[in-house]
Design a protein around this motif. Structure first.
Motif, PDB file in Angstrom:
ATOM      1  N   ARG A  54       6.045 -10.089   1.745  1.00 29.85           N
ATOM      2  CA  ARG A  54       5.399  -8.850   3.334  1.00 29.85           C
ATOM      3  C   ARG A  54       5.799  -9.851   4.020  1.00 29.85           C
ATOM      4  NH1 ARG A  54       1.620  -5.925   0.441  1.00 29.85           N
ATOM      5  NH2 ARG A  54       0.370  -5.036   2.405  1.00 29.85           N
ATOM      6  N   GLU A  55       5.939  -7.863   5.366  1.00 33.39           N
ATOM      7  CA  GLU A  55       5.224  -9.004   6.999  1.00 33.39           C
ATOM      8  C   GLU A  55       4.373  -8.389   7.352  1.00 33.39           C
ATOM      9  OE1 GLU A  55       9.076  -6.516   8.499  1.00 33.39           O
ATOM     10  OE2 GLU A  55      10.704  -7.187   7.548  1.00 33.39           O
ATOM     11  N   ALA A  56       3.655  -7.482   7.060  1.00 33.66           N
ATOM     12  CA  ALA A  56       2.706  -7.637   7.958  1.00 33.66           C
ATOM     13  C   ALA A  56       1.182  -7.528   7.451  1.00 33.66           C
ATOM     14  CB  ALA A  56       2.727  -6.249   8.382  1.00 33.66           C
ATOM     15  N   LYS A  57      -0.034  -8.064   7.609  1.00 31.61           N
ATOM     16  CA  LYS A  57      -1.473  -7.315   6.660  1.00 31.61           C
ATOM     17  C   LYS A  57      -1.126  -6.729   6.090  1.00 31.61           C
ATOM     18  CE  LYS A  57      -3.938  -6.657  11.261  1.00 31.61           C
ATOM     19  NZ  LYS A  57      -4.141  -7.417  12.062  1.00 31.61           N
ATOM     20  N   PRO A  58      -2.748  -6.646   5.562  1.00 36.45           N
ATOM     21  CA  PRO A  58      -2.485  -5.170   4.153  1.00 36.45           C
ATOM     22  C   PRO A  58      -3.244  -4.544   5.145  1.00 36.45           C
ATOM     23  CG  PRO A  58      -4.131  -7.553   4.034  1.00 36.45           C
ATOM     24  CD  PRO A  58      -2.894  -7.668   5.416  1.00 36.45           C
ATOM     25  N   SER A  59      -2.718  -3.210   5.148  1.00 32.61           N
ATOM     26  CA  SER A  59      -3.772  -2.074   5.667  1.00 32.61           C
ATOM     27  C   SER A  59      -5.302  -1.775   5.729  1.00 32.61           C
ATOM     28  CB  SER A  59      -3.023  -1.091   5.623  1.00 32.61           C
ATOM     29  OG  SER A  59      -2.518  -0.517   4.018  1.00 32.61           O
ATOM     30  N   ARG A  60      -6.249  -1.230   6.239  1.00 26.40           N
ATOM     31  CA  ARG A  60      -6.809  -0.969   5.386  1.00 26.40           C
ATOM     32  C   ARG A  60      -7.362   0.047   3.912  1.00 26.40           C
ATOM     33  NH1 ARG A  60     -10.864   3.300   5.624  1.00 26.40           N
ATOM     34  NH2 ARG A  60     -13.456   2.582   6.234  1.00 26.40           N
TER      35      ARG A  60
ATOM     36  N   VAL B  59      -9.005  -1.607   0.976  1.00 20.73           N
ATOM     37  CA  VAL B  59     -10.528  -0.734   0.202  1.00 20.73           C
ATOM     38  C   VAL B  59     -10.050  -0.421  -0.674  1.00 20.73           C
ATOM     39  CG1 VAL B  59     -12.148   1.554   0.502  1.00 20.73           C
ATOM     40  CG2 VAL B  59     -10.946   0.723   2.227  1.00 20.73           C
ATOM     41  N   SER B  60      -8.591   0.291  -1.266  1.00 23.71           N
ATOM     42  CA  SER B  60      -8.385   0.508  -3.181  1.00 23.71           C
ATOM     43  C   SER B  60      -8.676  -0.855  -3.751  1.00 23.71           C
ATOM     44  CB  SER B  60      -6.660   0.770  -3.022  1.00 23.71           C
ATOM     45  OG  SER B  60      -7.025   1.796  -2.192  1.00 23.71           O
ATOM     46  N   ILE B  61      -8.523  -1.441  -3.634  1.00 23.27           N
ATOM     47  CA  ILE B  61      -8.140  -2.899  -3.940  1.00 23.27           C
ATOM     48  C   ILE B  61     -10.514  -3.539  -4.524  1.00 23.27           C
ATOM     49  CG2 ILE B  61      -8.515  -5.623  -4.340  1.00 23.27           C
ATOM     50  CD1 ILE B  61      -5.928  -5.619  -3.738  1.00 23.27           C
ATOM     51  N   LEU B  62     -10.875  -3.120  -2.872  1.00 20.43           N
ATOM     52  CA  LEU B  62     -12.012  -3.429  -3.400  1.00 20.43           C
ATOM     53  C   LEU B  62     -12.909  -2.445  -4.182  1.00 20.43           C
ATOM     54  CD1 LEU B  62     -12.931  -4.704   0.596  1.00 20.43           C
ATOM     55  CD2 LEU B  62     -12.804  -6.195  -1.708  1.00 20.43           C
ATOM     56  N   LEU B  63     -12.715  -1.521  -3.923  1.00 19.78           N
ATOM     57  CA  LEU B  63     -13.609  -0.238  -4.836  1.00 19.78           C
ATOM     58  C   LEU B  63     -13.284   0.234  -6.062  1.00 19.78           C
ATOM     59  CD1 LEU B  63     -13.762   2.225  -1.500  1.00 19.78           C
ATOM     60  CD2 LEU B  63     -14.939  -0.056  -2.344  1.00 19.78           C
ATOM     61  N   ARG B  64     -12.142  -0.450  -6.851  1.00 17.88           N
ATOM     62  CA  ARG B  64     -11.603  -0.360  -7.707  1.00 17.88           C
ATOM     63  C   ARG B  64     -10.584  -1.179  -8.688  1.00 17.88           C
ATOM     64  NH1 ARG B  64      -7.399   5.210  -8.304  1.00 17.88           N
ATOM     65  NH2 ARG B  64      -6.485   3.923  -7.161  1.00 17.88           N
TER      66      ARG B  64
END
Length: 1253
Positions: free
Chosen positions: A867-873, A877-882
Motif C-alpha cells: 500500500r501507499e498510505a497509512k491505514p484510515s481510521r 477501528v474495524s480491526i480493533l472492535l471486531r
C-alpha cells in the motif's frame, strides 16, 4: 416483698412514657399528612375550576361556529343554483365546439374524397398518355428497324436522352443486356429489390430480360435544388414522405448528405463529422413511417402553397415504394416526444444573461484552499498520438518556449500558414495506411516541415527516397561497429518548440554534440539547431518504447524514431557518450524498497568516486547524488562473494564485492564510518545469499538464519530461545541491522509507541487514541522502509510465547493485522513471518483467528502489492472492535449512484478498485467497466464540486486513507471521523457500440446521468423538450402522477401532488430555464409539467428510460463530456467562451448555444495536454476538402487545473480504448484505462507516496 412489688410498677411507668412520646409523634405525623392533603385538595379544586371555565369557553366557541356553519349552508343553497346555470352554460359551449369540430372533420373528409378522385383521373390520363407514347415509340422503332438495323439502337437512345421534357426512360425491345439503358429520371433510380414498381401491371412495358420501363409524368421536373428547399422548408415538422424521399433517391442530393442533417438540428451541424451519423441514429431506427401521424396528403397540400408541386412527387412516391411491411407504430404520445426531440435539440434563449455557462457555475471556480492543498503540485501530463495510441511524453505541462532554435523560428514564422504539400505522386500520402489514419502528412522533401509520424507510412520497397537508404546503411554500420559506438546519423522526429507537432529532421551525432538538419542534402548548410551533450544531460524513456526525452541544461528535446529498434540504437549511443543509464518513467518510480542507502566511495581500477548507493533487492545501484532518479550504474550481487578487507594504512574501512558471471572484476567500496560497515556488510552478504556461513547481523538475525538453515523445523530449539521470545524489559538496541544512528533511535521510539498501543486497553469511546498511535507508527515504517523488518521483528517477539492471554496479547496481534495489509518484510524475514503465522494459526482461539487473518492478508498483499498510505481510521477501528477473521471482506463502504440510491460493498486491505467494481457489478447487474464505460469517482475533501476518477490498480483502502488525510489537513480537529469519502459509480466513457448489450440497470443510471447534464445546462434542450424529458424522468422516479381526487371536497391531495411536481421541476428541469421565473411563471410551468406527466400514466419506468435515451441519443454528441473554456488568442474561434466536448470521435468546440463550431477527430490530434497553465491541443487539418494539403495549428484554451487534467486523461482514455497497448505495456485487463497511475494528481504530504487519488 416490698421491693418485689416496687419493681414492676417502675417498669410499667417507663413504658408509658415511651408510649406517650410515640403517640405524640404519630399525632404530629397525622397533622402533617392532613396539612398536605388539604394543600392537594386546594390544588385539585383550583384545577377543576379552571377546567370548568375552559369548558364554558369551548362551548361558546362551538356555538359561534355552528352559527357560522348555518349561515354558510344558507348561502351555499343560494349558490348551487348559480353553479348549475354556469355548468349548463359550459355544457352548451362544449357541445357547440364538438359540432364545429365534426363539421371541420366532414369538410376535410370531403376534400380527401375530391383529392382521391383527382388522383384517379390523373392516373387515367397518365395511362392514356403512356399508351400513346408507347404506340408512338413502337411505330418509330418499326420504321427505323426497317430502314437500317445497324444504326437504329444508337439513334433511338440518343433521341431518348435528348427528350428532356418527358425525361424518358427508354429500354429498347432487343433482349441483349449490353444495350439496356438506365433510367435517367432521378425519381426512378430505385433499388432493384422490387422488379415491378407499379401496382397495376398493364402500365409498364416489361422486357424479357426482366427490367421494367416506366415513364414519368409530364410535369415540371423537380430539380434537386427544389427538393432540398422542400426539406429545408419543412424541417420543423418531420414528414414521413420526405424521409422516404431521402431513402429512395439518393441521387437527388447533389449536396453532401449533411444537408439532410438540417432536418435534425438547426444549421451548424453541417460542419461536424456527425452529419453522416445523423442518418443512422435517425428517429426510431428504421421505422420511418411512424413519426407523427402526418398524412402524406396533408403534407403535400401545405407544400403546394409554397409553389412547388409536391402532390405529384408524393404520388410518384406512392407508386414507387414497395408495399410497406406491417410496422410497429409508437403510441401517439411517444411519437410526439420524438417529434419535439427532432427540432428541440438546441438551447432556447433563457432570460437574458442566463446564457453564460449555466450561470450557477462560473467557468473559473475560485482557487480555494483545496486547490492549494491537494493540487498544490497537480501536474497535467502531455500526450502525443503515435501509431494510433496516446503516449505520454511528459508528466508535467510543456513550457511554451518561444526561444526555439533556428529550426522552429524559421520554419514556423507563420504559425498557421505553413501548409504541407505532397510533392510527388509516388510518395507516402498515397499509401492506404496513411490515408486511413489521416495523420499530419507531408512529403519528405526539404520544403515541408511537419513529419509523418512513424506509423503513417511503411518502409516499403516503393519508397525510393535517398535519405532512407542512407539512414538504413548508417544504422547497419552502427550495429556492426562494436559495442561502444560514439557517432550516429539518421532521421528522428523532433517535437517543435512552439507548435507542439512532430517534425522530421536528419540528426548527426559526432564529437559529443548533435546537429540536426531538414534533410541529409542540407548538411552543407547551416544546421537547424544543435544540442550540446555534457555531464548534466540525461535521457528519459517515454511510455511504451515510443519516445524519449533528451534533457539538457537549457531545454528538453522530445524525440521519436521510425521504429523501436532505431530508437534503442540512438539511446544506446547516447548512453555510451553521456555515461548515464536511460531511465524509464516506470523504473524511476520502482515500487521496490531499498534495503539500505548511503554515501560510499567506489574504487575500481584505481579510480575512486564518491557515490550515493542503494541496495534494492539483489541489485546494488549507485547515483551521482541523493536526488538523482537515474543510476550511474548497477552491480548484481546475486552469487557474488562479499568479504571484509583490512587496509590498515587507511583510516577508512572497506570491503570488496567480487563476483562470478556478471561481475567480471571485483570492485572495492569504502565505508566512511566504522559503525556503518556492519550494516553494509550484513545486507550485501544477505543479498549475495551467503548469510549462514558468515557471522554477520544482530543476534536476532543470526537466529532467524539458523532457523532458515534448519528449514523452519518446528522442534528446533531456536524457536524457544530467549532472544526470539517475549521479554518484559524494553529494547536496548534494534533487533535488525540498521544503516544509520538516526534509524536506530527511530527503531527504539517505534518500540515505545507499539508498547503504548499494546498495553493501554482499547475502549470504544477512546478508540481515537489507538488510531493515532497506530497511524503514526505505520507512517514511520512507510517513510523509512528500512524499519519495516524491524517492526515485524518487534511485533513477533512481543507475541511469541507471551504467557498471560490478556488484552495486551490481542492488541499486539491487532497491530500485526494492520501491518500485513500495508507492507511485508524483506527476504528471509518474510519467510520467518509466514512460518510464525503457520505455528499460531488456529481458528479455535481468539489469537489463532488473528493469525489466520494475517495469513490471508499476507497472500493478498503478495498478490496485489503493497500500500501507499497509512491505514484510515475506518480500517483501524474495524480491526480493533471486531475480529476480522470472521469476514473474508472485513470492511465495507457504500457506493452511490446517480439516481440517489446506493449499494454497500465489502473489501479487504488489498482490494483494488478493479476487484471492488467486479463485486459491485455482480451485485447490481451491470457489465464490466471495459464494456459499460462506467468508472468509480470520489468526491473532493474540500466539499468543492470536483470529482476524481480512480484507476483500477489503486487500492480502496489507500483511497479512503488519502482522502481522510486531505480532509484532516483542510479542517484540522474538525469532523473527526464523521465525514467519509463518497464513492460514486457513473459513466465515464461513452461508445456507440456499448448500446448493444446494455443492461436495464445501466440504462437507468445513464438516463439519470444525462438528466444531471440537462439540469446543469450541459445538454441542448429547448424549453419544450426540457418539459417533455422532465416528465419522463418524473414518471421514472415517482410513477404515475396522483390526480387530486374529485370526490373529496377538501383539497387535501392537492398540496402533496403540488409538492411532488415542484420536486420534479427542481430535479429534472434545467436550472437556467427556472432562474428568473416569477411565481406566476413557475405555476404555469408546474401545470404544463403535470399535463405532460399525466399523459405518461401507466407507462413503466423501463419504458420511460428507453424513450428518454432514444431522445437523448438524437443529439450527435450524446455521451460527450463538456468542459467550459476560454480560447486563448490567437485562436480560430472568435467566441470568448466555448464548450469543449470530448467523445469517442474527437474533440469538438461548441459555442455557448451548443452548436458545433469545429471538430477535431483523434486522427488529426498530434499532441494534447498541459501547456503552462492552459490546455493545449495541436491538430493537423486538411485545408480545402479534396486537396491533399494539411495545416498544423496549436489551440490553447484557458481552464482550471483540475479540469485540464480531467480533459487530458479523458482524451487519452478514448484514444487508447480501442488500440491494444504495445506488448511491453501493462497487462490487457487495464484496457479501459491505459492511463498510468502517475497521471492522477499525486500530492506529497507526510507520506512518501502520493497521497490523494
Amino acid at each position: 416483698s416490698a421491693e418485689m412489688k416496687f419493681e414492676p410498677v417502675g417498669a410499667a411507668s417507663v413504658d408509658w412514657q415511651k408510649r406517650c412520646i410515640a403517640l405524640e409523634m404519630q399525632l404530629l405525623r397525622f397533622r402533617l399528612q392532613a396539612g398536605k392533603i388539604r394543600e392537594l385538595l386546594a390544588e385539585k379544586m383550583q384545577e377543576l375550576e379552571q377546567r370548568v371555565l375552559e369548558a364554558d369557553q369551548r362551548a361558546e366557541s362551538a356555538e359561534k361556529q355552528i352559527h357560522v356553519m348555518e349561515e354558510k349552508l344558507k348561502s351555499a343553497n343560494v349558490q348551487t343554483s348559480e353553479c348549475e346555470s354556469s355548468l349548463c352554460r359550459k355544457y352548451q359551449d362544449l357541445t357547440s365546439q364538438v359540432q364545429q369540430r365534426d363539421a371541420a372533420i366532414q369538410r376535410l373528409e370531403m376534400q380527401l374524397e375530391k383529392q382521391i378522385l383527382v388522383r384517379a383521373q390523373e392516373a387515367k390520363s397518365i395511362e392514356e398518355k403512356a399508351a400513346k407514347i408507347k404506340d408512338w415509340v413502337t411505330f418509330k422503332l418499326r420504321e427505323l428497324n426497317s430502314k437500317f438495323r445497324s444504326q437504329c439502337l444508337h439513334s433511338s437512345s440518343s433521341s431518348s436522352s435528348s427528350s428532356s421534357a418527358y425525361e424518358m426512360a427508354l429500354g429498347p425491345s432487343s433482349p441483349e443486356p449490353s444495350v439496356r439503358m438506365t433510367p435517367s429520371s432521378p425519381l426512378l433510380s430505385r433499388s432493384p429489390s422490387t422488379n415491378n414498381p407499379f401496382p397495376n401491371p398493364p402500365a409498364p412495358l416489361v422486357h424479357q430480360s426482366g427490367t421494367s420501363m416506366t415513364l414519368p409524368k409530364v410535369r415540371t421536373p423537380l430539380t434537386p435544388r427544389d427538393s432540398i428547399q422542400l426539406v429545408k422548408k419543412h424541417y420543423s415538422q418531420p414528414q414521413p414522405s420526405l424521409d422516404r424521399l431521402h431513402h429512395l433517391n439518393v441521387s437527388v442530393d447533389i449536396v453532401s448528405p449533411s444537408s439532410t442533417s438540417s432536418t435534425l438540428k438547426s444549421t451548424g451541424t453541417s460542419t461536424s463529422p456527425f452529419s453522416q451519423v445523423v442518418e443512422e441514429t435517425d428517429i426510431d431506427d428504421g421505422l420511418p413511417d411512424s413519426m407523427d401521424g402526418v398524412v402524406e396528403g396533408s403534407g403535400s397540400e401545405e407544400s403546394s402553397r409554397d409553389g412547388v408541386s409536391f402532390v405529384g412527387l408524393a404520388e410518384e412516391l406512392e407508386i414507387l415504394k414497395p408495399p410497406t411491411p406491417p410496422l410497429h407504430r409508437f403510441p401517439s404520445w411517444e411519437s410526439r416526444i420524438y417529434a419535439v426531440a427532432k427540432s428541440g435539440m438546441r438551447v432556447s434563449e433563457a432570460s437574458p444573461g442566463a446564457r453564460g455557462p449555466g450561470r450557477g457555475e462560473s467557468p473559473y471556480p475560485a482557487a480555494g484552499p483545496f486547490t492549494q492543498l491537494i493540487y498544490k503540485n497537480i501536474n497535467v501530463p502531455v500526450y502525443t498520438t503515435l501509431k494510433g495510441k496516446a503516449t505520454q511524453i511528459s508528466s508535467v505541462p510543456l513550457p511554451d518556449d518561444d526561444s526555439g532554435s533556428e529550426d522552429d523560428s524559421g520554419s514556423l514564422a507563420s504559425l498557421r500558414t505553413s501548409i504541407l504539400s505532397p510533392e510527388r505522386k509516388t510518395s507516402v500520402p498515397g499509401s492506404p495506411r496513411a490515408a486511413k489514419r489521416g495523420v499530419s502528412m507531408s512529403s519528405i522533401s526539404s520544403e515541408s516541415d511537419y513529419a509523418i509520424p512513424p506509423d503513417a507510412y511503411s518502409l516499403d520497397s516503393d519508397y525510393s527516397e535517398p535519405e532512407h537508404k542512407v539512414q538504413r546503411t548508417s544504422s547497419y554500420s552502427c550495429e556492426s561497429s562494436g559495442p561502444e559506438t560514439l557517432e550516429k546519423s539518421g532521421y528522428l522526429l523532433k517535437m517543435g518548440s512552439r507548435v507542439k507537432a512532430w517534425k522530421r529532421r536528419w540528426f548527426i551525432l559526432r564529437n559529443g554534440e548533435i546537429l540536426y538538419y531538414k534533410s541529409p542534402s542540407d548538411v552543407i548548410r547551416k544546421p537547424q539547431g544543435q544540442i550540446e551533450l555534457n555531464s548534466s544531460c540525461s535521457i528519459v524513456r517515454g511510455e511504451g518504447a515510443q519516445t524519449f526525452q533528451l534533457i539538457t541544461e537549457k531545454k528538453t528535446f522530445y524525440l521519436t524514431a521510425d521504429s523501436p529498434n532505431i530508437l534503442e540504437e540512438w539511446i544506446r549511443v547516447l548512453q555510451n557518450i553521456l555515461k548515464v543509464q536511460a531511465s524509464s518513467p516506470v523504473a524511476a518510480e520502482t515500487t521496490a524498497k531499498p534495503t539500505v542507502r548511503g554515501w560510499l566511495t567506489k574504487v575500481k581500477h584505481g579510480h575512486s568516486k564518491l557515490v550515493w548507493c542503494s541496495l534494492v533487492g539483489k541489485v546494488f545501484y549507485y547515483y551521482r547524488n541523493q536526488e538523482d532518479k537515474l543510476p550511474l550504474g548497477q552491480l548484481q550481487t546475486r552469487e557474488a562473494s562479499v568479504q571484509e578487507v583490512d587496509r590498515s594504512c587507511d583510516s577508512d574501512e572497506d570491503y570488496e564485492a567480487g563476483g562470478r558471471g556478471f561481475l567480471s572484476s571485483h570492485c572495492t567500496l569504502v565505508v566512511h564510518r566504522r559503525r556503518y560497515l556492519d550494516t553494509w556488510l550484513y545486507h550485501l552478504t544477505v543479498a549475495a545469499g551467503s548469510c549462514a556461513t558468515f557471522k554477520v547481523g544482530t543476534e536476532y538475525e543470526q537466529l532467524i538464519g539458523k532457523l532458515l538453515d534448519a528449514e523452519g523445523d518446528p522442534e528446533s530449539a531456536a524457536w524457544r530461545s530467549e532472544a526470539l521470545s517475549f521479554c518484559k524489559e524494553g529494547l536496548r538496541s534494534p533487533l535488525t541491522t540498521l544503516p544509520s544512528e538516526a534509524l536506530q533511535t527511530e527503531a527504539l521510539k517505534l518500540f515505545k509507541s507499539c508498547q503504548l498501543f499494546i498495553n493501554v486497553l482499547v475502549e470504544s469511546p477512546s478508540v481515537d487514541y489507538h488510531t493515532s498511535l497506530a497511524q503514526n507508527a505505520l507512517q514511520v515504517c512507510l517513510t523509512h522502509p528500512e524499519l519495516q523488518n524491524e517492526m515485524y521483528c518487534q511485533l513477533i517477539r512481543q507475541t511469541n510465547r507471551r504467557t498471560p492471554h490478556n488484552h495486551s496479547l490481542t492488541q499486539c496481534w491487532q497491530l500485526l493485522s494492520l501491518c500485513v495489509a500495508l507492507f511485508l518484510p524483506q527476504q528471509h524475514f518474510l519467510w520467518y513471518l509466514r512460518q510464525y503465522l503457520q505455528r499460531n494459526a488456529d481458528p479455535r482461539s481468539e489469537v489463532g483467528k488473528y493469525a489466520v487473518y494475517c495469513q490471508r492478508s499476507v497472500e493478498r498483499t503478495l498478490q496485489n502489492g503493497e500500500r501507499e498510505a497509512k491505514p484510515s481510521r475506518m480500517e483501524i477501528v474495524s480491526i480493533l472492535l471486531r475480529n476480522p477473521y470472521h469476514h473474508s471482506l472485513p470492511f465495507s463502504i457504500p457506493v452511490h449512484f446517480m439516481n440517489n440510491t446506493y449499494q454497500v460493498v465489502g473489501f479487504d486491505g488489498s482490494t483494488t478498485v478493479d476487484e471492488f467494481l467486479n463485486t459491485l457489478n455482480q451485485r447490481i447487474g451491470m457489465r464490466k467497466p471495459q464494456l459499460s464505460g462506467f468508472a468509480l469517482f470520489t468526491d473532493d475533501p474540500s466539499g468543492k464540486d470536483l470529482e476524481h476518477c480512480l484507476q483500477p490498480s489503486a487500492k480502496i483502502c489507500d483511497v479512503i486513507s488519502k482522502w481522510e488525510q486531505a480532509l484532516k489537513e483542510l479542517h484540522p480537529g474538525k469532523n473527526e471521523g464523521t465525514r467519509i469519502v463518497r464513492l460514486t459509480y457513473k459513466s465515464r466513457l461513452c461508445f456507440r457500440t456499448q448500446v448493444k448489450g446494455e443492461t436495464e440497470r445501466e440504462r437507468l443510471l445513464l438516463a439519470y446521468q444525462v438528466n444531471d447534464e440537462v439540469q446543469q445546462g450541459h445538454f441542448p434542450v429547448n424549453k419544450e423538450l426540457a418539459l417533455e424529458v422532465a416528465a419522463l424522468m418524473a414518471q421514472v422516479e415517482h410513477g404515475d402522477l396522483e390526480r387530486p381526487a374529485a370526490s373529496s371536497p377538501s383539497g387535501s391531495p392537492q398540496p402533496k401532488s403540488q409538492l411532488i411536481l415542484l420536486q420534479a421541476l427542481e430535479r429534472f428541469h434545467p436550472k437556467r430555464y427556472k432562474q428568473d421565473c416569477s411565481s406566476e411563471q413557475l405555476r404555469d410551468l408546474t401545470e404544463r409539467l403535470a399535463t405532460k406527466w399525466s399523459m405518461l400514466r401507466g407507462c413503466s419506468a423501463s419504458e420511460c428510460v428507453r424513450i428518454y435515451l432514444t431522445v437523448a441519443r438524437k443529439w450527435p454528441l450524446f455521451g460527450a463530456k463538456l468542459f467550459s473554456a476560454k480560447p486563448v488568442p490567437p485562436s480560430p474561434v472568435e467566441q470568448s467562451q466555448v464548450w469543449l466536448a470530448v467523445n469517442e470521435d474527437g474533440l469538438c468546440v461548441l459555442d455557448y448555444t451548443m452548436h458545433t463550431l469545429v471538430t477535431y477527430s483523434y486522427q488529426g490530434v498530434i499532441t494534447f495536454g498541459g501547456c503552462r497553465d492552459d490546455f493545449m491541443v495541436v491538430v493537423s487539418q486538411q485545408r480545402e476538402p479534396g486537396v491533399g494539403k494539411k495545416s498544423v495549428e496549436k489551440l490553447v484554451f484557458g481552464m482550471t487545473k483540475p479540469k485540464i487534467l480531467e480533459l487530458t486523461l479523458l482524451m487519452a482514455s478514448y484514444i487508447n480504448h480501442w488500440s491494444p497497448g504495445p506488448p511491453s505495456a501493462s497487462p490487457p485487463p487495464l484496457g479501459h484505462w491505459d492511463v498510468d497511475s502517475r497521471h492522477f494528481p499525486a500530492m506529497n504530504y507526510t507520506t512518501k507516496g502520493p497521497t490523494l487519488l
